[in-house]
Design a protein around this motif. Structure first.
Motif, PDB file in Angstrom:
ATOM      1  N   UNK A 174      -2.693   2.841  15.675  1.00 55.90           N
ATOM      2  CA  UNK A 174      -2.545   2.028  16.888  1.00 55.90           C
ATOM      3  C   UNK A 174      -3.207   0.665  16.701  1.00 55.90           C
ATOM      4  N   UNK A 175      -4.393   0.661  16.087  1.00 52.46           N
ATOM      5  CA  UNK A 175      -5.068  -0.619  15.852  1.00 52.46           C
ATOM      6  C   UNK A 175      -4.211  -1.537  14.986  1.00 52.46           C
ATOM      7  N   UNK A 176      -3.628  -1.006  13.933  1.00 54.69           N
ATOM      8  CA  UNK A 176      -2.806  -1.825  13.036  1.00 54.69           C
ATOM      9  C   UNK A 176      -1.581  -2.375  13.759  1.00 54.69           C
ATOM     10  N   UNK A 177      -0.889  -1.518  14.496  1.00 51.80           N
ATOM     11  CA  UNK A 177       0.329  -1.964  15.185  1.00 51.80           C
ATOM     12  C   UNK A 177      -0.001  -2.959  16.298  1.00 51.80           C
ATOM     13  N   UNK A 178      -1.087  -2.732  17.008  1.00 56.39           N
ATOM     14  CA  UNK A 178      -1.449  -3.663  18.083  1.00 56.39           C
ATOM     15  C   UNK A 178      -1.911  -5.002  17.504  1.00 56.39           C
ATOM     16  N   UNK A 179      -2.526  -4.966  16.324  1.00 56.93           N
ATOM     17  CA  UNK A 179      -2.909  -6.216  15.674  1.00 56.93           C
ATOM     18  C   UNK A 179      -1.663  -6.995  15.267  1.00 56.93           C
ATOM     19  N   UNK A 180      -0.675  -6.310  14.705  1.00 59.78           N
ATOM     20  CA  UNK A 180       0.590  -6.972  14.349  1.00 59.78           C
ATOM     21  C   UNK A 180       1.266  -7.557  15.584  1.00 59.78           C
ATOM     22  N   UNK A 181       1.330  -6.789  16.649  1.00 58.06           N
ATOM     23  CA  UNK A 181       1.970  -7.275  17.875  1.00 58.06           C
ATOM     24  C   UNK A 181       1.246  -8.503  18.421  1.00 58.06           C
ATOM     25  N   UNK A 209      -9.746  -0.595   3.826  1.00 56.91           N
ATOM     26  CA  UNK A 209      -8.445  -0.451   3.172  1.00 56.91           C
ATOM     27  C   UNK A 209      -7.303  -0.648   4.166  1.00 56.91           C
ATOM     28  N   UNK A 210      -7.413  -0.008   5.318  1.00 58.91           N
ATOM     29  CA  UNK A 210      -6.363  -0.155   6.330  1.00 58.91           C
ATOM     30  C   UNK A 210      -6.338  -1.587   6.858  1.00 58.91           C
ATOM     31  N   UNK A 211      -7.508  -2.179   7.050  1.00 59.89           N
ATOM     32  CA  UNK A 211      -7.569  -3.564   7.542  1.00 59.89           C
ATOM     33  C   UNK A 211      -6.970  -4.531   6.527  1.00 59.89           C
ATOM     34  N   UNK A 212      -7.242  -4.299   5.229  1.00 58.46           N
ATOM     35  CA  UNK A 212      -6.691  -5.179   4.192  1.00 58.46           C
ATOM     36  C   UNK A 212      -5.168  -5.097   4.167  1.00 58.46           C
ATOM     37  N   UNK A 213      -4.623  -3.882   4.263  1.00 61.20           N
ATOM     38  CA  UNK A 213      -3.168  -3.745   4.311  1.00 61.20           C
ATOM     39  C   UNK A 213      -2.605  -4.463   5.537  1.00 61.20           C
ATOM     40  N   UNK A 214      -3.225  -4.219   6.691  1.00 63.68           N
ATOM     41  CA  UNK A 214      -2.738  -4.804   7.941  1.00 63.68           C
ATOM     42  C   UNK A 214      -2.740  -6.327   7.872  1.00 63.68           C
ATOM     43  N   UNK A 215      -3.846  -6.893   7.413  1.00 65.56           N
ATOM     44  CA  UNK A 215      -3.961  -8.351   7.329  1.00 65.56           C
ATOM     45  C   UNK A 215      -2.942  -8.923   6.356  1.00 65.56           C
ATOM     46  N   UNK A 216      -2.814  -8.319   5.185  1.00 62.78           N
ATOM     47  CA  UNK A 216      -1.871  -8.823   4.186  1.00 62.78           C
ATOM     48  C   UNK A 216      -0.432  -8.762   4.665  1.00 62.78           C
ATOM     49  N   UNK A 249       6.498  -2.540   7.758  1.00 64.67           N
ATOM     50  CA  UNK A 249       5.078  -2.454   8.116  1.00 64.67           C
ATOM     51  C   UNK A 249       4.685  -1.010   8.419  1.00 64.67           C
ATOM     52  N   UNK A 250       5.502  -0.328   9.220  1.00 62.86           N
ATOM     53  CA  UNK A 250       5.179   1.043   9.616  1.00 62.86           C
ATOM     54  C   UNK A 250       5.168   1.985   8.419  1.00 62.86           C
ATOM     55  N   UNK A 251       6.122   1.833   7.519  1.00 58.93           N
ATOM     56  CA  UNK A 251       6.181   2.703   6.345  1.00 58.93           C
ATOM     57  C   UNK A 251       4.977   2.481   5.442  1.00 58.93           C
ATOM     58  N   UNK A 252       4.680   1.231   5.141  1.00 60.10           N
ATOM     59  CA  UNK A 252       3.520   0.937   4.305  1.00 60.10           C
ATOM     60  C   UNK A 252       2.229   1.438   4.921  1.00 60.10           C
ATOM     61  N   UNK A 253       2.108   1.297   6.233  1.00 59.54           N
ATOM     62  CA  UNK A 253       0.901   1.772   6.921  1.00 59.54           C
ATOM     63  C   UNK A 253       0.736   3.277   6.768  1.00 59.54           C
ATOM     64  N   UNK A 254       1.826   4.025   6.904  1.00 62.02           N
ATOM     65  CA  UNK A 254       1.727   5.480   6.763  1.00 62.02           C
ATOM     66  C   UNK A 254       1.314   5.868   5.346  1.00 62.02           C
ATOM     67  N   UNK A 255       1.796   5.137   4.353  1.00 64.13           N
ATOM     68  CA  UNK A 255       1.378   5.416   2.978  1.00 64.13           C
ATOM     69  C   UNK A 255      -0.118   5.168   2.809  1.00 64.13           C
ATOM     70  N   UNK A 256      -0.598   4.094   3.386  1.00 65.47           N
ATOM     71  CA  UNK A 256      -2.030   3.793   3.302  1.00 65.47           C
ATOM     72  C   UNK A 256      -2.834   4.877   4.019  1.00 65.47           C
ATOM     73  N   UNK A 257      -2.374   5.286   5.184  1.00 69.63           N
ATOM     74  CA  UNK A 257      -3.083   6.335   5.926  1.00 69.63           C
ATOM     75  C   UNK A 257      -3.078   7.658   5.166  1.00 69.63           C
ATOM     76  N   UNK A 258      -1.991   7.947   4.441  1.00 72.06           N
ATOM     77  CA  UNK A 258      -1.950   9.153   3.601  1.00 72.06           C
ATOM     78  C   UNK A 258      -3.038   9.091   2.533  1.00 72.06           C
ATOM     79  N   UNK A 259      -3.195   7.921   1.923  1.00 76.83           N
ATOM     80  CA  UNK A 259      -4.213   7.760   0.882  1.00 76.83           C
ATOM     81  C   UNK A 259      -5.607   7.900   1.468  1.00 76.83           C
ATOM     82  N   UNK A 260      -5.810   7.336   2.653  1.00 68.42           N
ATOM     83  CA  UNK A 260      -7.114   7.457   3.313  1.00 68.42           C
ATOM     84  C   UNK A 260      -7.393   8.914   3.656  1.00 68.42           C
TER      85      UNK A 260
END
Length: 229
Positions: free
Chosen positions: A90-97, A145-152, A210-221
Motif C-alpha cells: 500500500x505504501x508503494x502504490x500510494x507513493x506512486x499515486x 529495498x522496497x523503497x529503492x524499487x519504488x523510488x526507481x 510497477x505492480x508486478x515488479x513490486x510483488x517480485x521485490x516483496x517475494x524476495x523480502x
C-alpha cells in the motif's frame, strides 16, 4: 532547530502561516516543477512581501522539506492495512499515486529522511508492521529495498511522462517514430537478445509493470523475513 520546532511569527495584515505557504508552493510545483518554486514566487501568490516568508521558512530547502511532508500525508492510508506485506504494498502504490499527482515528488524521494510529522507517521506504520519478524538490521534492509524499487520505478515513469510532455509524442507515437531506425539496427543481427525482446516480448502499461515488479521485490523480502525451517 528544524522548521517544525521553530515557532511561527505573529499574524500581520496579510494573514500567513506555514500551511498557506506550503499550499501555495505545492500549487506552483504542480504547475511548473520544483524549478517554479521560490520564496519570491510563493510570496507573490500569497500577495505578501518576500521578506515576510523568512519569518516562517529560512530557505528554499526548508520549504521543500515542508512540501515533501505535506505529500506524505497523502501516502499515509486512512485505515491501517493488514500484514507487513500489505503495508509495504500500500505504501508503494500510494507513493506512486502521489507522484503522479505531484510529479516533482520524484525529485525529492530517496534523499535524507524527512523529519516532518507525516513522514514520521508513515515510517512508524511501516516499521510497526515489520516489528518482531526479523532482527532490526534485516527489517531496515527490507524497507530500504522496497523503497529503492519504488523510488526507481517512479522516477522512470515520471521521466517518461516528462519526455512525452517535452516532445509532444505519446509513448506509442515515439515508438512508431523510432521504429524504422530500431528495425534497421536489429536487422544487422548484432543484437539478437534485444531483437527477441522487441519482437516477442509482451508490452504492459506502467501500472502493471510497477505492480508486478513490486510483488517480485516483496517475494524476495519475504524470503529474508521467513526464518529457516
Amino acid at each position: 532547530m528544524t522548521v517544525w520546532d521553530r515557532p511561527e511569527p505573529p499574524t500581520r495584515p496579510v494573514p500567513l502561516d506555514r500551511e498557506r505557504i506550503v499550499a501555495a508552493a505545492v500549487a506552483l510545483a504542480d504547475e511548473g516543477g520544483l524549478e517554479a518554486v521560490s520564496l519570491r514566487k510563493v510570496a507573490a501568490r500569497l500577495d505578501a512581501g518576500p521578506m515576510r516568508l523568512y519569518g516562517y521558512i529560512s530557505s528554499k530547502e526548508e520549504l521543500f522539506d515542508l512540501m515533501l511532508d505535506e505529500v506524505y500525508a497523502e501516502i499515509l492510508p486512512e485505515e491501517p492495512p493488514g500484514d507487513w506485506r500489505e503495508v509495504l504494498r500500500v505504501r508503494a502504490h500510494r507513493t506512486r499515486q502521489a507522484a503522479l499527482r505531484h510529479p516533482w515528488l520524484a525529485d525529492l524521494l530517496g534523499g535524507r529522511p524527512t523529519l516532518g510529522p507525516n513522514a514520521l507517521a508513515v515510517g512508524e506504520a511501516t516499521l510497526a508492521a515489520l516489528d518482531g519478524l526479523a532482527d532490526l538490521d534485516t527489517v531496515a534492509r527490507a524497507v530500504e529495498t522496497v523503497s529503492a524499487y519504488t523510488t526507481g520505478a517512479i522516477r522512470r515513469e515520471i521521466a517518461n511522462l516528462r519526455a512525452e510532455a517535452a516532445t509532444g509524442l505519446s509513448e506509442r507515437e515515439w515508438q512508431r517514430a523510432s521504429g524504422p531506425h530500431l528495425s534497421t539496427m536489429l536487422e544487422t543481427g548484432r543484437f539478437p537478445a534485444l531483437a527477441k525482446f522487441v519482437y516477442d516480448g509482451t508490452e504492459v502499461d506502467a501500472e502493471e509493470s510497477f505492480a508486478t515488479g513490486l510483488e517480485w521485490v516483496l517475494d524476495a523480502v519475504a524470503a529474508k523475513l521467513t526464518p529457516p525451517s
